[in-house]
Design a protein around this motif. Structure first.
Motif, PDB file in Angstrom:
ATOM      1  N   ALA A  29       0.819  -1.203   0.000  1.00 13.36           N
ATOM      2  CA  ALA A  29       0.000   0.000   0.000  1.00 13.36           C
ATOM      3  C   ALA A  29       0.857   1.259   0.000  1.00 13.36           C
ATOM      4  O   ALA A  29       0.602   2.206  -0.758  1.00 13.36           O
ATOM      5  CB  ALA A  29      -0.928  -0.007   1.212  1.00 13.36           C
ATOM      6  N   LEU A  30       1.885   1.292   0.834  1.00 22.62           N
ATOM      7  CA  LEU A  30       2.741   2.473   0.912  1.00 22.62           C
ATOM      8  C   LEU A  30       3.483   2.719  -0.398  1.00 22.62           C
ATOM      9  O   LEU A  30       3.743   3.861  -0.771  1.00 22.62           O
ATOM     10  CB  LEU A  30       3.735   2.322   2.066  1.00 22.62           C
ATOM     11  N   ARG A  31       3.820   1.645  -1.114  1.00 24.92           N
ATOM     12  CA  ARG A  31       4.478   1.809  -2.421  1.00 24.92           C
ATOM     13  C   ARG A  31       3.623   2.623  -3.368  1.00 24.92           C
ATOM     14  O   ARG A  31       4.137   3.354  -4.221  1.00 24.92           O
ATOM     15  CB  ARG A  31       4.736   0.443  -3.066  1.00 24.92           C
ATOM     16  N   GLU A  32       2.305   2.491  -3.210  1.00 22.86           N
ATOM     17  CA  GLU A  32       1.417   3.148  -4.163  1.00 22.86           C
ATOM     18  C   GLU A  32       1.291   4.641  -3.925  1.00 22.86           C
ATOM     19  O   GLU A  32       0.617   5.342  -4.685  1.00 22.86           O
ATOM     20  CB  GLU A  32       0.039   2.485  -4.145  1.00 22.86           C
ATOM     21  N   THR A  33       1.944   5.164  -2.866  1.00 20.12           N
ATOM     22  CA  THR A  33       2.023   6.617  -2.732  1.00 20.12           C
ATOM     23  C   THR A  33       2.867   7.209  -3.854  1.00 20.12           C
ATOM     24  O   THR A  33       2.936   8.433  -4.002  1.00 20.12           O
ATOM     25  CB  THR A  33       2.621   7.014  -1.372  1.00 20.12           C
ATOM     26  N   SER A  34       3.482   6.349  -4.639  1.00 23.06           N
ATOM     27  CA  SER A  34       4.217   6.824  -5.819  1.00 23.06           C
ATOM     28  C   SER A  34       3.307   7.606  -6.757  1.00 23.06           C
ATOM     29  O   SER A  34       3.802   8.391  -7.586  1.00 23.06           O
ATOM     30  CB  SER A  34       4.843   5.645  -6.565  1.00 23.06           C
ATOM     31  N   ILE A  35       1.989   7.424  -6.624  1.00 22.62           N
ATOM     32  CA  ILE A  35       1.060   8.179  -7.458  1.00 22.62           C
ATOM     33  C   ILE A  35       1.196   9.672  -7.225  1.00 22.62           C
ATOM     34  O   ILE A  35       1.034  10.488  -8.141  1.00 22.62           O
ATOM     35  CB  ILE A  35      -0.390   7.718  -7.203  1.00 22.62           C
ATOM     36  N   LEU A  36       1.512  10.075  -5.976  1.00 20.36           N
ATOM     37  CA  LEU A  36       1.719  11.496  -5.694  1.00 20.36           C
ATOM     38  C   LEU A  36       2.866  12.043  -6.528  1.00 20.36           C
ATOM     39  O   LEU A  36       2.776  13.127  -7.115  1.00 20.36           O
ATOM     40  CB  LEU A  36       2.019  11.695  -4.209  1.00 20.36           C
ATOM     41  N   PHE A  37       3.943  11.275  -6.587  1.00 25.42           N
ATOM     42  CA  PHE A  37       5.098  11.702  -7.377  1.00 25.42           C
ATOM     43  C   PHE A  37       4.771  11.668  -8.869  1.00 25.42           C
ATOM     44  O   PHE A  37       5.198  12.549  -9.626  1.00 25.42           O
ATOM     45  CB  PHE A  37       6.297  10.814  -7.075  1.00 25.42           C
ATOM     46  N   ALA A  38       4.015  10.659  -9.291  1.00 27.27           N
ATOM     47  CA  ALA A  38       3.659  10.552 -10.712  1.00 27.27           C
ATOM     48  C   ALA A  38       2.797  11.727 -11.150  1.00 27.27           C
ATOM     49  O   ALA A  38       2.967  12.262 -12.250  1.00 27.27           O
ATOM     50  CB  ALA A  38       2.931   9.233 -10.968  1.00 27.27           C
ATOM     51  N   VAL A  39       1.857  12.132 -10.297  1.00 26.81           N
ATOM     52  CA  VAL A  39       0.995  13.264 -10.637  1.00 26.81           C
ATOM     53  C   VAL A  39       1.813  14.546 -10.725  1.00 26.81           C
ATOM     54  O   VAL A  39       1.629  15.365 -11.642  1.00 26.81           O
ATOM     55  CB  VAL A  39      -0.141  13.404  -9.599  1.00 26.81           C
ATOM     56  N   LEU A  40       2.738  14.749  -9.793  1.00 23.54           N
ATOM     57  CA  LEU A  40       3.592  15.930  -9.840  1.00 23.54           C
ATOM     58  C   LEU A  40       4.481  15.924 -11.082  1.00 23.54           C
ATOM     59  O   LEU A  40       4.658  16.956 -11.739  1.00 23.54           O
ATOM     60  CB  LEU A  40       4.455  16.004  -8.580  1.00 23.54           C
TER      61      LEU A  40
END
Length: 278
Positions: free
Chosen positions: A237-248
């Motif tokens: 689940a924590l790995r999927e915080t990569s979406i924040l970086f992807a959006v930026l």
């Protein structure tokens, strides 16, 4: 999960978003993914040959992982051919931790607390909120089956690699051999299916591919290592915080719109991360 492990997984999430962005920059997504796969072989060997040789039972886990990674890469490249980074990435990554959690309830020995389960669910919902524009803004819906196929493959290889690394006892070596097997399988398979012309000829593509390969190894080695000392579902689940970086990255590098919906989804993801720390 300790603060150190949390920060390591978040750093891995950034690296994961970075290599996906590098793949997205290429005119040929499949060509970029083939170069990434070619790069994975020497990168993996450079690490693997410095570690003890895996025991016999570990190779079954490596073979299973390489197979699921093949489908993950195939679905992901097909999805990127049809949609933006900030749309494909949330769908492809968002469903995976939810699948891992549900499957893990009956297959994994890990103990996950109720707040952590709530955080995992909130993370998944927040990431899926990021993808809402594919329905509301008339974007290409043909990306959906490929993005969802990538999510299913992600869930499979997450469970396989989390358990495989534990069986191995050496997460660094395990991931290195997965890279060798996965990279060789995808590169050879793609060339056999599509022909040698699938390989780009320009130096820039190869340079970006090797940078993406190094980022990919760093991201996944850290994540799999974390799965050996923390609950697999929580790390997934924590790995999927990569979406924040992807959006930026999508906003700053590709000029993709930063809407209010995306901001709300980002806040939901952050709230999910906070819950997993309770």
């Amino acid at each position: 999960m300790s603060l150190g492990v949390l920060l390591a997984v978040l750093a891995a999430a950034f690296l994961h978003a970075l290599w996906n962005a590098l793949i997205k920059t290429g005119t040929s997504k499949i060509g970029a993914m083939v170069i990434l796969s070619v790069a994975e072989v020497p990168i993996g060997l450079a690490v693997a040959l410095t570690r003890p040789w895996p025991e016999a039972q570990v190779w079954l886990w490596i073979a299973a992982s390489a197979t699921t990674h093949f489908f993950y890469k195939t679905f992901l490249t097909l999805a990127y051919d049809r949609g933006d980074l900030s749309r494909v990435y949330p769908i492809a990554r968002g469903a995976a931790p939810l699948v891992v959690t549900l499957v893990g309830l009956v297959t994994l020995p890990d103990t996950v607390t109720l707040p952590q389960y709530a955080g995992i669910v909130m993370l998944g919902l927040g990431i899926l909120m990021m993808a809402r524009g594919v329905f509301s803004r008339g974007e290409n819906r043909r990306l959906l089956p490929f993005a969802l196929g990538s999510a299913a493959a992600t869930a499979c290889y997450t469970l396989i690699d989390g358990m495989g690394a534990r069986v191995s006892g050496d997460a660094i070596a395990y991931v290195a051999w997965v890279f060798v097997a996965d990279g060789a399988a995808f590169a050879i398979g793609s060339i056999l299916i599509r022909g040698i012309d699938v390989l780009p000829r320009d130096r820039r593509s190869w340079g970006m591919g090797f940078i993406a390969g190094a980022a990919s190894y760093g991201a996944y080695a850290v994540s799999v290592w974390a799965m050996t000392i923390a609950p697999i579902a929580l790390v997934a689940a924590l790995r999927e915080t990569s979406i924040l970086f992807a959006v930026l990255i999508g906003w700053l590098a590709f000029g993709e719109r930063m809407t209010r919906d995306k901001a709300m989804a980002a806040l939901t993801i952050v709230a999910g991360v906070m819950l997993t720390r309770l």
